[in-house]
Design an enzyme around this catalytic site. Sequence first.
Site, PDB file in Angstrom:
ATOM      1  N   PHE A  92      -1.863  -0.406   6.198  1.00  0.00           N
ATOM      2  CA  PHE A  92      -3.241  -0.021   5.848  1.00  0.00           C
ATOM      3  C   PHE A  92      -4.300  -0.711   6.712  1.00  0.00           C
ATOM      4  O   PHE A  92      -5.435  -0.268   6.773  1.00  0.00           O
ATOM      5  CB  PHE A  92      -3.517  -0.343   4.362  1.00  0.00           C
ATOM      6  CG  PHE A  92      -3.782  -1.815   4.079  1.00  0.00           C
ATOM      7  CD1 PHE A  92      -5.027  -2.380   4.338  1.00  0.00           C
ATOM      8  CD2 PHE A  92      -2.785  -2.645   3.578  1.00  0.00           C
ATOM      9  CE1 PHE A  92      -5.274  -3.735   4.097  1.00  0.00           C
ATOM     10  CE2 PHE A  92      -3.018  -3.986   3.328  1.00  0.00           C
ATOM     11  CZ  PHE A  92      -4.265  -4.529   3.594  1.00  0.00           C
ATOM     12  N   CYS A 110      -2.701  -9.042  11.049  1.00  0.00           N
ATOM     13  CA  CYS A 110      -1.441  -9.766  11.269  1.00  0.00           C
ATOM     14  C   CYS A 110      -1.646 -10.901  12.257  1.00  0.00           C
ATOM     15  O   CYS A 110      -0.797 -11.757  12.396  1.00  0.00           O
ATOM     16  CB  CYS A 110      -0.368  -8.824  11.765  1.00  0.00           C
ATOM     17  SG  CYS A 110      -0.663  -8.252  13.432  1.00  0.00           S
ATOM     18  N   LYS A 135       3.825   8.760   9.799  1.00  0.00           N
ATOM     19  CA  LYS A 135       3.674   8.608   8.345  1.00  0.00           C
ATOM     20  C   LYS A 135       2.674   7.463   8.173  1.00  0.00           C
ATOM     21  O   LYS A 135       3.030   6.292   8.193  1.00  0.00           O
ATOM     22  CB  LYS A 135       5.030   8.254   7.725  1.00  0.00           C
ATOM     23  CG  LYS A 135       5.190   8.588   6.249  1.00  0.00           C
ATOM     24  CD  LYS A 135       4.169   7.950   5.339  1.00  0.00           C
ATOM     25  CE  LYS A 135       4.446   6.482   5.127  1.00  0.00           C
ATOM     26  NZ  LYS A 135       3.337   5.797   4.380  1.00  0.00           N
TER      27      LYS A 135
HETATM   28  P1  NAD Z   1       3.469  -2.360   3.533  1.00  0.00           P
HETATM   29  O1  NAD Z   1       4.748  -2.967   4.016  1.00  0.00           O
HETATM   30  O2  NAD Z   1       3.186  -2.356   2.087  1.00  0.00           O
HETATM   31  O3  NAD Z   1       3.408  -0.810   3.974  1.00  0.00           O
HETATM   32  C1  NAD Z   1       3.602  -0.430   5.313  1.00  0.00           C
HETATM   33  C2  NAD Z   1       4.171   0.981   5.340  1.00  0.00           C
HETATM   34  O4  NAD Z   1       5.444   0.995   4.714  1.00  0.00           O
HETATM   35  C3  NAD Z   1       3.305   2.005   4.608  1.00  0.00           C
HETATM   36  O5  NAD Z   1       3.244   3.168   5.397  1.00  0.00           O
HETATM   37  C4  NAD Z   1       4.053   2.246   3.301  1.00  0.00           C
HETATM   38  O6  NAD Z   1       3.942   3.568   2.839  1.00  0.00           O
HETATM   39  C5  NAD Z   1       5.495   1.948   3.668  1.00  0.00           C
HETATM   40  N1  NAD Z   1       6.244   1.335   2.568  1.00  0.00           N
HETATM   41  C6  NAD Z   1       5.768   0.453   1.644  1.00  0.00           C
HETATM   42  N2  NAD Z   1       6.753   0.060   0.817  1.00  0.00           N
HETATM   43  C7  NAD Z   1       7.876   0.712   1.222  1.00  0.00           C
HETATM   44  C8  NAD Z   1       9.226   0.706   0.762  1.00  0.00           C
HETATM   45  N3  NAD Z   1       9.616  -0.030  -0.278  1.00  0.00           N
HETATM   46  N4  NAD Z   1      10.128   1.491   1.415  1.00  0.00           N
HETATM   47  C9  NAD Z   1       9.752   2.241   2.469  1.00  0.00           C
HETATM   48  N5  NAD Z   1       8.480   2.273   2.942  1.00  0.00           N
HETATM   49  C10 NAD Z   1       7.553   1.524   2.337  1.00  0.00           C
HETATM   50  O7  NAD Z   1       2.307  -3.049   4.374  1.00  0.00           O
HETATM   51  P2  NAD Z   1       0.724  -2.921   4.169  1.00  0.00           P
HETATM   52  O8  NAD Z   1       0.338  -3.647   2.939  1.00  0.00           O
HETATM   53  O9  NAD Z   1       0.291  -1.512   4.343  1.00  0.00           O
HETATM   54  O10 NAD Z   1       0.197  -3.719   5.461  1.00  0.00           O
HETATM   55  C11 NAD Z   1       0.018  -5.105   5.493  1.00  0.00           C
HETATM   56  C12 NAD Z   1       1.204  -5.782   6.139  1.00  0.00           C
HETATM   57  O11 NAD Z   1       1.391  -5.301   7.465  1.00  0.00           O
HETATM   58  C13 NAD Z   1       0.989  -7.292   6.282  1.00  0.00           C
HETATM   59  O12 NAD Z   1       2.187  -7.941   5.941  1.00  0.00           O
HETATM   60  C14 NAD Z   1       0.688  -7.466   7.765  1.00  0.00           C
HETATM   61  O13 NAD Z   1       0.994  -8.736   8.299  1.00  0.00           O
HETATM   62  C15 NAD Z   1       1.543  -6.402   8.359  1.00  0.00           C
HETATM   63  N6  NAD Z   1       1.097  -6.053   9.709  1.00  0.00           N
HETATM   64  C16 NAD Z   1       1.831  -6.529  10.754  1.00  0.00           C
HETATM   65  C17 NAD Z   1       1.428  -6.265  12.048  1.00  0.00           C
HETATM   66  C18 NAD Z   1       2.227  -6.796  13.204  1.00  0.00           C
HETATM   67  O14 NAD Z   1       1.874  -6.504  14.338  1.00  0.00           O
HETATM   68  N7  NAD Z   1       3.274  -7.568  12.974  1.00  0.00           N
HETATM   69  C19 NAD Z   1       0.268  -5.502  12.278  1.00  0.00           C
HETATM   70  C20 NAD Z   1      -0.457  -5.028  11.183  1.00  0.00           C
HETATM   71  C21 NAD Z   1      -0.026  -5.311   9.892  1.00  0.00           C
END
Ligand code: NAD
Length: 486
Positions: free
Chosen positions: A154, A286, A178
């Site tokens: 997000f 991140c 997605k």
């Molecule tokens: P999230 O893991 O909740 O969701 C990310 C994606 O995964 C979404 O599209 C969601 O629909 C999907 N998803 C969620 N739960 C799932 C499951 N159980 N099974 C399959 N798919 C699932 O992450 P968020 O809250 O949207 O984003 C924040 C996180 O992203 C933080 O941990 C942040 O550090 C990380 N992030 C990392 C980077 C990087 O470069 N390493 C960059 C941006 C964000």
Amino acid sequence: MTTSVMRTLRNYIGGEWVDASPSDCLEITNPATVEPLARVPLSTRRDVDQAVAAARAAFPAWRAVPPVVRARHLFQLKQVLEQHFDEVSHIITRENGKTLDEARGSLRRGIENVEHACGIPTLMMGRTLEDIAAGIDCEYVHQPLGVFAAVTPFNFPAMVPMWFWPYAIAAGNTFILKPSEQVPLTATRLVEVAQEAGLPPGVLNVVHGGKEAVDALLAHPDVVGISFVGSSAVARHVYEEAAKHGKRVQALGGAKNHIVVLPDADLDRAVTSVTESLFGCAGQRCLAGSVVVTTGNAYAPFRDRLLGAAKNLRLGYGLDAGVTMGPVVSGRHKERVLSYVEAGRRDGAELLLDGRATRVERYPRGHFVGPTVFDGVRPEMTIGREEIFGPVASVTRVADLDEAIDVIGRSSYGNATSIFTTSGRAAREFRYRVGVSMIGVNLGIAAPMAFFPFGGTKGSFFGDLKAHGQDAIEFYTDKKVVMSRW
Ligand code: NAD
């Protein structure tokens, strides 16, 4: 506006906007004003099957388009993105909450990937060696592989998806995005805009949804690879499931980033940069700093300056003038952030600045958390170990650089870290020894640009090839080797 008249988003499949099959929907609201914006469908396996079929059908013709012509689509895409730059930036602020400046900056960073991918004829070149044995020549070419998909978080609704699809399609693959179900409007608008660049139907598709759609992509036999960005627990799940189904996978996870401040640092300049790192995008980055590790007598003067700077931040709606920090993305996320503040207190850290009760008068229902600063945080405390992903900073004090490097080494994450110093020797020592992938020297946000690789180590990254840079070409193509004797 009531939910009954609110727009329900559609998937973009095979060049058309189509309704998702009947499923649950989530309501998307503006995190500052809580105004409802749209409803997003939680697509099912059937929708994913439809998107994969469209992407698969489009692949043979698209891979046969010469790279130089595919690049022209991307040049056109760059132009239309510039035309819609402000409009898309406003959508980012409305659905995600970051300030308009932050939204613009992130979209700019996204577009840089389109610019970089315009160089595909060069980026995709292979190599040749004559006479690998008498009269035998050898060459390798980069070939696209088929249907790739990305699952994105997000916090950067435009930029993170653009780390992936511009390269994948430039290389001749077809693609399914997605987007995060929390911020689906930006991706929707970007794909509408991308239509103006004349991409053939099926080359770029969007399926909205959550876990069911993701799991269907991970298991689908016609998806050759997955790019993922999100929290570490989900990154690990994606990595394991995609690998189990024989796919390529790059999964970027969460972070707990440390910022080291040495006594010889220019503290006034450092504090500006560190404050931006800790509280920019309300800590939902991140690359955000989370723990400031001061060494020796840097501690007291830096802590005092940091507190002063944090108190000066202006919380509010990101579209309002003068606002320097927006809300967190949702009420649920706010609860999570507040629970970490409670955990910090329970573990015995000292709460120097408490943003829990901060209100924004004009938007009393917004998901605001004021800048929060803890002192005396130790690495074993919950707030010293876990990713908070909100405007909650910790300050800690260690004896010297060795101990600072040791604190960083104990973290289960390895995304980014920074050092502030005027000593070249200390900076060199730090970058040489620290086991983290993205390093800032006198910079609070160590963000590699499109032409460099982006990604971490340890619990922050699962895979081999990182996002963008030359790694993108490696990830989205096969290296086919041909040996010839005539
Ligand atoms: P999230 O893991 O909740 O969701 C990310 C994606 O995964 C979404 O599209 C969601 O629909 C999907 N998803 C969620 N739960 C799932 C499951 N159980 N099974 C399959 N798919 C699932 O992450 P968020 O809250 O949207 O984003 C924040 C996180 O992203 C933080 O941990 C942040 O550090 C990380 N992030 C990392 C980077 C990087 O470069 N390493 C960059 C941006 C964000």
